[in-house]
Design a protein around this motif. Sequence first.
Motif, PDB file in Angstrom:
ATOM      1  N   ALA A 113      23.001 -21.225  -6.162  1.00  0.00           N
ATOM      2  CA  ALA A 113      22.650 -19.808  -5.998  1.00  0.00           C
ATOM      3  C   ALA A 113      23.743 -19.001  -6.673  1.00  0.00           C
ATOM      4  CB  ALA A 113      22.570 -19.450  -4.517  1.00  0.00           C
ATOM      5  N   ASN A 114      23.413 -17.791  -7.082  1.00  0.00           N
ATOM      6  CA  ASN A 114      24.436 -16.989  -7.758  1.00  0.00           C
ATOM      7  C   ASN A 114      25.718 -16.921  -6.940  1.00  0.00           C
ATOM      8  OD1 ASN A 114      25.548 -15.014  -9.626  1.00  0.00           O
ATOM      9  ND2 ASN A 114      25.197 -13.544  -7.958  1.00  0.00           N
ATOM     10  N   ARG A 115      25.564 -16.727  -5.640  1.00  0.00           N
ATOM     11  CA  ARG A 115      26.755 -16.627  -4.782  1.00  0.00           C
ATOM     12  C   ARG A 115      26.922 -17.874  -3.922  1.00  0.00           C
ATOM     13  NH1 ARG A 115      29.129 -11.621  -4.106  1.00  0.00           N
ATOM     14  NH2 ARG A 115      27.897  -9.821  -4.724  1.00  0.00           N
ATOM     15  N   SER A 174      29.146 -13.768   2.269  1.00  0.00           N
ATOM     16  CA  SER A 174      28.522 -13.080   1.136  1.00  0.00           C
ATOM     17  C   SER A 174      27.355 -12.222   1.623  1.00  0.00           C
ATOM     18  CB  SER A 174      27.995 -14.094   0.121  1.00  0.00           C
ATOM     19  OG  SER A 174      29.044 -14.880  -0.361  1.00  0.00           O
ATOM     20  N   PRO A 175      27.086 -11.120   0.905  1.00  0.00           N
ATOM     21  CA  PRO A 175      25.998 -10.241   1.356  1.00  0.00           C
ATOM     22  C   PRO A 175      24.613 -10.800   1.011  1.00  0.00           C
ATOM     23  CG  PRO A 175      26.955  -9.415  -0.690  1.00  0.00           C
ATOM     24  CD  PRO A 175      27.760 -10.610  -0.296  1.00  0.00           C
ATOM     25  N   GLY A 176      23.597 -10.271   1.687  1.00  0.00           N
ATOM     26  CA  GLY A 176      22.212 -10.517   1.287  1.00  0.00           C
ATOM     27  C   GLY A 176      21.473 -11.570   2.092  1.00  0.00           C
ATOM     28  N   GLY A 177      20.148 -11.490   1.955  1.00  0.00           N
ATOM     29  CA  GLY A 177      19.252 -12.346   2.729  1.00  0.00           C
ATOM     30  C   GLY A 177      19.303 -13.804   2.317  1.00  0.00           C
ATOM     31  N   LEU A 178      19.570 -14.056   1.035  1.00  0.00           N
ATOM     32  CA  LEU A 178      19.601 -15.437   0.556  1.00  0.00           C
ATOM     33  C   LEU A 178      20.640 -16.239   1.335  1.00  0.00           C
ATOM     34  CD1 LEU A 178      19.825 -16.396  -3.226  1.00  0.00           C
ATOM     35  CD2 LEU A 178      21.036 -17.644  -1.471  1.00  0.00           C
ATOM     36  N   VAL A 179      21.836 -15.690   1.434  1.00  0.00           N
ATOM     37  CA  VAL A 179      22.915 -16.404   2.122  1.00  0.00           C
ATOM     38  C   VAL A 179      22.603 -16.518   3.614  1.00  0.00           C
ATOM     39  CG1 VAL A 179      25.335 -16.199   2.836  1.00  0.00           C
ATOM     40  CG2 VAL A 179      24.723 -16.012   0.430  1.00  0.00           C
ATOM     41  N   SER A 181      21.145  -9.401 -14.685  1.00  0.00           N
ATOM     42  CA  SER A 181      20.507  -9.716 -13.392  1.00  0.00           C
ATOM     43  C   SER A 181      20.080  -8.444 -12.658  1.00  0.00           C
ATOM     44  CB  SER A 181      21.469 -10.511 -12.503  1.00  0.00           C
ATOM     45  OG  SER A 181      21.755 -11.752 -13.097  1.00  0.00           O
ATOM     46  N   ASN A 182      20.989  -7.472 -12.609  1.00  0.00           N
ATOM     47  CA  ASN A 182      20.731  -6.345 -11.699  1.00  0.00           C
ATOM     48  C   ASN A 182      20.371  -5.026 -12.374  1.00  0.00           C
ATOM     49  OD1 ASN A 182      20.963  -7.742  -9.244  1.00  0.00           O
ATOM     50  ND2 ASN A 182      23.162  -7.917  -9.603  1.00  0.00           N
ATOM     51  N   ASP A 183      20.397  -4.999 -13.714  1.00  0.00           N
ATOM     52  CA  ASP A 183      19.976  -3.760 -14.380  1.00  0.00           C
ATOM     53  C   ASP A 183      18.836  -4.023 -15.372  1.00  0.00           C
ATOM     54  OD1 ASP A 183      20.101  -1.059 -14.589  1.00  0.00           O
ATOM     55  OD2 ASP A 183      21.885  -0.982 -15.863  1.00  0.00           O
ATOM     56  N   ASP A 185      16.656 -18.003  -6.925  1.00  0.00           N
ATOM     57  CA  ASP A 185      16.607 -16.598  -7.307  1.00  0.00           C
ATOM     58  C   ASP A 185      16.705 -16.286  -8.801  1.00  0.00           C
ATOM     59  OD1 ASP A 185      15.789 -14.428  -5.947  1.00  0.00           O
ATOM     60  OD2 ASP A 185      17.708 -13.922  -5.043  1.00  0.00           O
ATOM     61  N   TYR A 186      16.509 -14.975  -9.039  1.00  0.00           N
ATOM     62  CA  TYR A 186      16.313 -14.458 -10.401  1.00  0.00           C
ATOM     63  C   TYR A 186      17.548 -14.565 -11.285  1.00  0.00           C
ATOM     64  CZ  TYR A 186      18.820 -10.531  -8.398  1.00  0.00           C
ATOM     65  OH  TYR A 186      19.776  -9.754  -7.793  1.00  0.00           O
ATOM     66  N   GLN A 187      18.717 -14.730 -10.680  1.00  0.00           N
ATOM     67  CA  GLN A 187      19.923 -14.822 -11.515  1.00  0.00           C
ATOM     68  C   GLN A 187      19.970 -16.148 -12.268  1.00  0.00           C
ATOM     69  OE1 GLN A 187      20.028 -14.504  -8.138  1.00  0.00           O
ATOM     70  NE2 GLN A 187      21.212 -12.701  -7.524  1.00  0.00           N
ATOM     71  N   ASP A 235      20.218  -1.709   5.681  1.00  0.00           N
ATOM     72  CA  ASP A 235      19.842  -2.176   4.344  1.00  0.00           C
ATOM     73  C   ASP A 235      21.080  -2.294   3.460  1.00  0.00           C
ATOM     74  OD1 ASP A 235      16.746  -0.930   4.364  1.00  0.00           O
ATOM     75  OD2 ASP A 235      18.212   0.361   5.321  1.00  0.00           O
ATOM     76  N   ARG A 236      20.991  -3.180   2.436  1.00  0.00           N
ATOM     77  CA  ARG A 236      21.932  -2.996   1.338  1.00  0.00           C
ATOM     78  C   ARG A 236      21.613  -1.646   0.718  1.00  0.00           C
ATOM     79  NH1 ARG A 236      21.167  -5.284  -2.927  1.00  0.00           N
ATOM     80  NH2 ARG A 236      19.280  -6.383  -2.335  1.00  0.00           N
ATOM     81  N   LEU A 237      22.633  -0.972   0.208  1.00  0.00           N
ATOM     82  CA  LEU A 237      22.382   0.348  -0.368  1.00  0.00           C
ATOM     83  C   LEU A 237      21.716   0.138  -1.735  1.00  0.00           C
ATOM     84  CD1 LEU A 237      22.568   3.334  -0.107  1.00  0.00           C
ATOM     85  CD2 LEU A 237      25.005   3.238  -0.476  1.00  0.00           C
TER      86      LEU A 237
HETATM   87  O1  F6P Z   1      17.403 -11.970  -2.840  1.00  0.00           O
HETATM   88  C1  F6P Z   1      18.057 -10.789  -2.900  1.00  0.00           C
HETATM   89  C2  F6P Z   1      19.481 -10.860  -3.417  1.00  0.00           C
HETATM   90  O2  F6P Z   1      19.562 -10.392  -4.681  1.00  0.00           O
HETATM   91  C3  F6P Z   1      20.141 -12.209  -3.430  1.00  0.00           C
HETATM   92  O3  F6P Z   1      19.930 -12.958  -4.569  1.00  0.00           O
HETATM   93  C4  F6P Z   1      21.542 -11.804  -3.266  1.00  0.00           C
HETATM   94  O4  F6P Z   1      22.356 -12.791  -2.748  1.00  0.00           O
HETATM   95  C5  F6P Z   1      21.452 -10.621  -2.331  1.00  0.00           C
HETATM   96  O5  F6P Z   1      20.256 -10.004  -2.620  1.00  0.00           O
HETATM   97  C6  F6P Z   1      22.636  -9.666  -2.415  1.00  0.00           C
HETATM   98  O6  F6P Z   1      22.809  -9.178  -3.715  1.00  0.00           O
HETATM   99  P1  F6P Z   1      24.159  -9.398  -4.533  1.00  0.00           P
HETATM  100  O7  F6P Z   1      24.393 -10.874  -4.589  1.00  0.00           O
HETATM  101  O8  F6P Z   1      23.901  -8.799  -5.860  1.00  0.00           O
HETATM  102  O9  F6P Z   1      25.230  -8.707  -3.758  1.00  0.00           O
END
Ligand code: F6P
Length: 549
Positions: free
Chosen positions: A14-16, A34-39, A101-103, A151-153, A288-290
């Motif tokens: 995973a990215n993180r 780490s932030p987010g639902g994946l973790v 990834s994010n833009d 995920d998309y990354q 929420d994440r902002l």
């Molecule tokens: O699935 C949503 C997501 O993008 C995850 O891939 C990611 O871990 C989470 O939100 C938090 O985003 P970021 O890793 O960019 O902080």
Amino acid sequence: MTDEPHQYDLVIAANRLPVDRVVEDDGTSSWGRSPGGLVTAMDSVMQGRRGAWVGWAGEVGEVGEVGEVGEALEPFTEGTMYLRPVPLSSEEVRDYYEGFSNDTLWPIYHDVIVQASFHREWWRSYERVNRRFAEAIAEVAAPEATVWVHDYQLQLVPRMVRELRPDVRIGWFDHIPFPPVELFAQLPWRRAVLEGLLGADFLGFQRVADAQNFVRACRQLLRAPTKNDTVAVTAPDGSTHTARASAIPISIDFQGLDALARTPEVRARAAELRAQLGNPDVLMLGVDRLDYTKGIRHRLKAYEELLRDKAIAPPEVTFVQVATPSRERVDSYRELRTQVERTVGRINGEFAPIGSPAVYYQHRSYPRDEMAALFLAADVMLVTPLRDGMNLVAKEYVTCRHDLGGALVLSEFAGAYHELHQAFVCNPHDIEGLKQTILKAIHTPARDKARIMRALRRRVADHDVNRWAERFLDALAAAPHRPERQERQDRLDQESRLERQEGEDRQDRQDRLLRRDPPDERVRLTQPQRSVHQPSSHDHEGRPSGPRR
Ligand code: F6P
Ligand code: ADP
């Protein structure tokens, strides 16, 4: 456990990593979640399992030439997991993570709520980092291992791993929506992304529509032969395989969170939070994440209008918005933060008596027990994304409500809506409708809300994160065929759903007859309605005229 190569039968990428390395200005460093639902989801799935997790530790490597990365952190173990950090240079954080990834991908995959940016340099960085991940996976995977990419990354990783390690089984799970082909087609690198994904044996998505969008994109943009949920793939070297794409919605650790929310400490903290907030009659909550996908601005607009309409007023009603810092160097995220903070300031300036804010805005992360206490304290949970793959916060809220209290307002554009449709459902674009739904969530009798909450909790309890992981791994093992266990389980689910539905419909009809309710009474704002509180003193425009406590 050793760090020898080719050791692990299960490799997560995973990215993180599940933990983030935070380096302070004075050079000291610490680890945080780490932030987010994946973790959130994967962390609980991996508890007690032996495996390797390949990911970025959230830190920025030394600045070097483009393509040069800083010194990699050494692999380390956390519980039963071997964590293998993938280093990113500062340019790669900018181009691969914040940029492509994010833009680029994030806006396209979320209905282009903001405009996507396309830069060839970002794409090159995305390719380079995806290759680094693939090489790290190939290094740690045991012969014929199971590799689960997230995920998309990391969409190019499945094919790259297949090329490096044709012996392993490769799955990919998409935590976010997969866009309709009309939007996906905007991506200049659409072929390479689809080909990258098709390196997987099995691809999991949040919704049936996401899986269908993916298969349709393969058919239309690659001219790949498709049949139902499968795509026939021919690699450049002439080798062939069949990939299967299907919906397996993610979930949370129901048992663990339910148990946490039942602890005396969390219950006491929930009561304490309410007391600290002035014991409001109605406490509303957003977590929420902002992120502009989360509909925070729409939620605030509806709330502000309800205050202006005098349908609600502090201190009897108050609203806590937790907005986790996210992707803070990306322009659209910066702009959102400015807009949200300005709106919160305006609402408080205009509608809140001294000492009783109308919105409590918290721009920070909290430990899990504090989140559980917040959920347990909140009467109305506002989950109003404009587009969201799943939204685990919705599932966490109902999981914490063992008391069957509270009401979930849920956007129909969250993946969670497809499982939690008994919630107070809203279209966040329709501000008038959202206001109505919020009022309905406030005014529906407690007995009815308890029945709704029971149904929501049952759904999450039956479909928790372990079941999600099992379903994914079964599907991956059986791909391109449907796993037998899943077929059987789906049949059982269908039968018990029908039985339950019949029971609930019967109960509903009886309740309505007893109350003589119309089938779906909407709260009318135009009619004078009993506001949650009757303001005791108002100025000539009806605004609360001063401190009230
Ligand atoms: O699935 C949503 C997501 O993008 C995850 O891939 C990611 O871990 C989470 O939100 C938090 O985003 P970021 O890793 O960019 O902080
Ligand atoms: P996303 O993956 O887009 O961030 P989700 O709702 O699926 O959205 O998952 C968010 C996860 O992050 C949830 O587990 C939620 O409890 C957690 N979370 C969100 N905000 C905070 C916060 N301020 N502090 C701690 N955890 C948070």
